[in-house]
Design an enzyme around this catalytic site. Structure first.
Site, mmCIF file in Angstrom:
data_model
loop_
_atom_site.group_PDB
_atom_site.id
_atom_site.type_symbol
_atom_site.label_atom_id
_atom_site.label_comp_id
_atom_site.label_asym_id
_atom_site.label_seq_id
_atom_site.Cartn_x
_atom_site.Cartn_y
_atom_site.Cartn_z
ATOM 1 C CG ASP A 54 -2.367 20.221 6.837
ATOM 2 O OD1 ASP A 54 -3.340 19.445 6.892
ATOM 3 O OD2 ASP A 54 -2.291 21.179 6.031
ATOM 4 C CD GLU A 97 -4.886 22.706 7.713
ATOM 5 O OE1 GLU A 97 -5.286 22.410 6.577
ATOM 6 O OE2 GLU A 97 -3.726 23.144 7.934
ATOM 7 C CE LYS A 99 -1.326 19.206 3.479
ATOM 8 N NZ LYS A 99 -1.658 20.109 2.361
ATOM 9 C CG ASP A 129 -4.977 19.774 2.731
ATOM 10 O OD1 ASP A 129 -4.453 20.040 3.830
ATOM 11 O OD2 ASP A 129 -4.329 19.535 1.694
ATOM 12 C CE LYS A 188 -2.119 25.913 8.815
ATOM 13 N NZ LYS A 188 -2.189 25.724 7.350
ATOM 14 N NE ARG A 200 -8.579 28.187 3.546
ATOM 15 C CZ ARG A 200 -8.479 28.248 2.222
ATOM 16 N NH1 ARG A 200 -9.468 28.713 1.497
ATOM 17 N NH2 ARG A 200 -7.380 27.857 1.617
HETATM 18 N N1 BES Z 1 -0.611 23.781 5.168
HETATM 19 C C1 BES Z 1 -1.193 23.766 3.879
HETATM 20 C C2 BES Z 1 -0.549 24.762 2.921
HETATM 21 C C3 BES Z 1 0.805 24.378 2.387
HETATM 22 C C4 BES Z 1 0.941 23.388 1.451
HETATM 23 C C5 BES Z 1 1.911 25.076 2.775
HETATM 24 C C6 BES Z 1 2.186 23.083 0.934
HETATM 25 C C7 BES Z 1 3.157 24.786 2.259
HETATM 26 C C8 BES Z 1 3.294 23.791 1.342
HETATM 27 C C9 BES Z 1 -2.671 24.134 3.969
HETATM 28 O O1 BES Z 1 -3.317 23.710 5.107
HETATM 29 C C10 BES Z 1 -3.336 23.488 2.814
HETATM 30 O O2 BES Z 1 -3.338 22.297 2.756
HETATM 31 N N2 BES Z 1 -3.889 24.284 1.919
HETATM 32 C C11 BES Z 1 -4.532 23.763 0.762
HETATM 33 C C12 BES Z 1 -5.744 24.596 0.496
HETATM 34 C C13 BES Z 1 -6.631 24.044 -0.585
HETATM 35 C C14 BES Z 1 -7.247 22.744 -0.144
HETATM 36 C C15 BES Z 1 -7.685 25.059 -0.911
HETATM 37 C C16 BES Z 1 -3.546 23.859 -0.399
HETATM 38 O O3 BES Z 1 -2.818 24.843 -0.496
HETATM 39 O O4 BES Z 1 -3.487 22.913 -1.176
HETATM 40 ZN ZN ZN Z 2 -2.174 23.449 6.750
HETATM 41 MN MN MN Z 3 -4.023 21.744 4.918
#
Ligand code: BES
Ligand code: ZN
Ligand code: MN
Length: 494
Positions: free
Chosen positions: A269, A348, A276, A346, A264, A350
């Site tokens: 992000d 994204e 976020k 968010d 990835k 996947r």
């Molecule tokens: N890059 C983030 C995951 C992440 C968050 C990694 C904090 C390390 C620390 C990913 O893209 C994300 O935002 N995932 C969301 C998914 C949710 C919206 C289902 C998450 O984990 O909040």
């Molecule tokens: Zn991410």
């Molecule tokens: Mn994200």
């Protein structure tokens, strides 16, 4: 820094600083004992006087001992002999490296002689090299005043004569892994305005020059031709151009199907329209650590010229909010033809990975491992110590976990049961891109599994392990050690 494997008695070595271990209760390691005898009990004397306890990670620097040719001897505490194991061994090495005098240009480590249950001499040797390079890593790229350069130039790792050959192989592997780790840390630590998809593409091209990999860096027009609607959907909110990076290392037998690593590469992000919260958002520059670990692993296997066929696939772009960005509820069509309702922009990672996983089919891989900072939920589940492993094949999960154990870059097997799949149901498309709060790391893996039916597949969620927050903020280079060790073992078994 130059590393070598050496043999010989400690008291006879001309060196700036030798490192020997002492246990609690005045118990000396074999090399400490030799120096003690040669020097007329100099070590016993400081222990007796109470200057060195032998507590784990305690250190004491001694100068110009009689009949000892090295300028200095650094004692490192090993704790109780009965409790000395892997963790203690690694901690003692790190403490010794931190305590090396700033002026020492050379150091000689007499630590592989320590018996550690569950650790071979190869592992003990590789860990000394890897820990030294990890502990002396500096983040300098964007500071106008660079940190003072490290004086240490030469490191000798001492082993028994009978272990020399295997220690040399282990050292080469440890150094290659350390190089890969360094690259992954450097890329992760760079800010989003420097480490862009274009920049990652250039890094891949440089690697291909250095190691002879085949490389392709596809741009938006080429990605559109491939029909990667999910990946394109994420990238459309950003002005920064997207890239699909493909590296190929073809050093295995011709007929051998390759192993693909998919990383990835979200170079920043923000969450997109599902923005976020502001606090610590800077850390989302690390959302390309999966990509960085794939590049770092390629560097390591390039260094080792590993006899294996491997493909690296990196979908990379920013996830930004804008007038052009994806909106919650938008439906995209993935390269596989499956449609996805984007309920949260968010989620994204996947979306970019699913198209890269479909693209991987083109190489007819035997095995695909994707690596991603995929979910915050993974950090809640496992914290910062273990990466999560998901796999459609238990044997593959076990193989990755064993590689992680051997490399001291640990991972833990998580469930990928079908029971979780219905959480991804959508009224409007083939699936939704989120599955609710419950089991968030698992449903993310379930989502990916729908794009991986043509090969053996595993997914590593490295959200908790790829970087450290707080005062020691910085990339860790994980899981380059796990991945490289996995490939080294595969190469040996082919
Ligand atoms: N890059 C983030 C995951 C992440 C968050 C990694 C904090 C390390 C620390 C990913 O893209 C994300 O935002 N995932 C969301 C998914 C949710 C919206 C289902 C998450 O984990 O909040
Ligand atoms: Zn991410
Ligand atoms: Mn994200």
């Amino acid at each position: 820094m130059e590393f070598s494997i050496k043999i010989g008695n400690p008291e006879k070595q001309r060196n700036d600083c030798l490192i020997v271990g002492v246990f609690e209760n005045k118990k000396l390691s074999a090399s400490a004992e030799l120096i003690d005898v040669a020097s007329g009990n100099a070590i016993s004397a400081v222990i007796k006087a109470g200057d060195m306890s032998g507590d784990l990670a305690a250190t004491l620097l001694m100068h110009q001992l009689p009949n000892v040719m090295a300028k200095r001897v650094l004692l490192v505490g090993l704790g109780k002999q009965s409790e000395f194991g892997v963790k203690q061994y690694l901690k003692a090495i790190r403490a010794a490296v931190k305590a090396l005098p700033k002026v020492a240009k050379e150091a000689g480590f007499y630590l592989t002689e320590l018996p550690v249950t569950g650790m071979t001499v190869q592992e003990k040797t590789a860990q000394i090299a890897e820990i030294i390079l990890d502990a002396t890593y500096q983040i300098n790229a964007l500071k106008s005043k660079k940190a003072e350069a490290i004086a240490l130039k030469k490191v000798a790792i001492f082993v028994e004569k009978a272990q020399e050959a295997e220690a040399k192989t282990a050292l080469a592997q440890g150094l290659a892994i350390a190089e890969g780790v360094r690259m992954a840390k450097d890329l992760g630590n760079l800010p989003g305005n420097v480490c862009t998809p274009t920049y990652l593409g250039k890094q891949a091209k440089q690697l291909s020059k250095d190691y002879g990999f085949k490389v392709e860096v596809l741009d938006k027009a080429q990605i559109e031709k491939l029909g990667m609607g999910a990946f394109l959907g994420v990238a459309q909110g950003s002005d920064e151009p997207m890239r699909l990076i493909v590296l190929q290392h073809q050093k295995g037998k011709k007929e051998q199907k390759p192993i693909a690593l998919v990383g990835k590469g979200i170079t920043f992000d923000t969450g997109g329209i599902s923005l976020k919260p502001g606090s610590e958002m800077d850390e989302m520059k690390y959302d390309m650590c999966g990509a960085a670990s794939v590049l770092g692993t390629f560097k390591a296997i390039g260094e080792l010229d590993l006899p294996i066929n491997a493909v690296g696939i990196i979908p990379t772009c920013d996830n930004m909010p804008s007038g052009k960005a994806l909106k919650p509820g938008d439906i995209v069509t993935s390269m596989s033809g499956q449609t996805i309702e984007v309920l949260n922009t968010d989620a994204e990672g996947r979306l970019v990975l699913c198209d890269a996983l479909t693209y991987a089919e083109k190489f007819e891989p035997s095995t695909v491992v994707d690596v991603a900072t995929l979910t915050g939920a993974c950090v809640i589940a496992l914290g910062h110590h273990a990466s999560a492993v998901y796999s459609s094949q238990d044997a593959l999960a076990a193989e990755l976990i064993a590689a992680g154990e051997a490399a001291h870059d640990r991972a833990w097997h998580m469930p990928l049961w079908d029971d979780y799949q219905p959480q991804l149901d959508s009224n409007f498309a083939d699936m939704a891109n989120i599955g609710g709060r419950a089991g968030g790391s698992i449903t993310a893996a379930c989502f990916l599994s729908r794009f991986t039916k043509k090969y053996d597949w595993a997914h590593l969620d490295i959200a908790g392990t790829a970087w450290k927050s707080g005062k020691a903020k910085g990339g860790t280079g994980r899981p380059v050690p796990l991945l490289t060790t996995f490939l080294i073992k595969r190469a040996a078994n082919h």
